[in-house]
Design a protein around this motif. Structure first.
Motif, PDB file in Angstrom:
ATOM      1  N   VAL A  74      24.510   5.515 -86.483  1.00  0.00           N
ATOM      2  CA  VAL A  74      24.053   4.531 -86.038  1.00  0.00           C
ATOM      3  C   VAL A  74      24.666   3.097 -86.835  1.00  0.00           C
ATOM      4  N   ILE A  78      26.543   0.402 -86.095  1.00  0.00           N
ATOM      5  CA  ILE A  78      26.222  -1.096 -85.928  1.00  0.00           C
ATOM      6  C   ILE A  78      27.357  -2.025 -86.474  1.00  0.00           C
ATOM      7  N   GLN A  83      26.831  -2.676 -80.681  1.00  0.00           N
ATOM      8  CA  GLN A  83      25.088  -2.811 -80.202  1.00  0.00           C
ATOM      9  C   GLN A  83      24.857  -1.966 -79.299  1.00  0.00           C
ATOM     10  N   PHE A  84      23.814  -1.727 -80.070  1.00  0.00           N
ATOM     11  CA  PHE A  84      22.715  -0.509 -79.247  1.00  0.00           C
ATOM     12  C   PHE A  84      21.866  -1.050 -78.301  1.00  0.00           C
ATOM     13  N   ASP A  85      21.237  -0.545 -77.596  1.00  0.00           N
ATOM     14  CA  ASP A  85      20.103  -0.898 -76.381  1.00  0.00           C
ATOM     15  C   ASP A  85      18.720  -0.302 -76.829  1.00  0.00           C
ATOM     16  N   LEU A  87      17.611   1.593 -81.046  1.00  0.00           N
ATOM     17  CA  LEU A  87      18.302   2.143 -82.210  1.00  0.00           C
ATOM     18  C   LEU A  87      17.482   3.740 -82.478  1.00  0.00           C
ATOM     19  N   ALA A  98      19.623   7.628 -79.987  1.00  0.00           N
ATOM     20  CA  ALA A  98      19.909   6.361 -79.939  1.00  0.00           C
ATOM     21  C   ALA A  98      20.459   5.975 -78.747  1.00  0.00           C
ATOM     22  N   LYS A  99      20.389   4.325 -78.141  1.00  0.00           N
ATOM     23  CA  LYS A  99      21.456   4.378 -76.505  1.00  0.00           C
ATOM     24  C   LYS A  99      22.753   3.428 -77.263  1.00  0.00           C
ATOM     25  N   LEU A 100      23.298   3.215 -75.984  1.00  0.00           N
ATOM     26  CA  LEU A 100      24.493   1.934 -76.346  1.00  0.00           C
ATOM     27  C   LEU A 100      25.512   2.565 -74.598  1.00  0.00           C
TER      28      LEU A 100
END
Length: 125
Positions: A74, A78, A83-85, A87, A98-100
């Motif tokens: 992650v 980055i 960009q992650f929704d 972490l 972790a979500k994106l």
């Protein structure tokens, strides 16, 4: 039976190829503008993208990629500008996630579950 591949929809396969290459998938078929296929770094599964005229109306596509080095991966992504929704977070189902979203809004979950992926304490015998 074994899961061979998962195919997701895209409005722009070229843009999606760039995204999934950043994730670390290895491009093995490029048939622009309609189709692309990747190999996962680990295991035998493949992952593909196909061109569609319109995306599904709801959040129906969720794709999970597992990595033992979730936090480090992650951080790398980055630094690559993604960009992650969410972490990396420990979840109540014993996975760290972790979500994106990919360029088409498909939900991508990077996670590590280890043995709990197939053998959680509540597994049915």
């Amino acid at each position: 039976m074994n899961l061979n591949q998962v195919t997701i929809p895209s409005l722009d396969v070229s843009t999606s190829i760039s995204f999934y290459k950043k994730l670390g998938l290895h491009l093995i078929v490029e048939s622009l503008p309609h189709y692309a296929r990747f190999e996962c770094v680990e295991g035998d599964a493949t992952f593909s993208i196909h061109l569609v005229d319109a995306l599904p109306d709801n959040n129906s596509v969720y794709v999970y990629f597992e990595t033992e080095k979730l936090d480090k991966e992650v951080e790398r992504l980055i630094n690559e500008g993604l960009q992650f929704d969410l972490l990396p977070t420990d979840q109540r189902w014993l996975w760290r996630e972790a979500k994106l979203k990919d360029p088409d809004g498909n939900q991508i979950i990077l996670y590590f579950a280890g043995d709990n992926r197939k053998n959680p304490p509540w597994r049915i015998n």
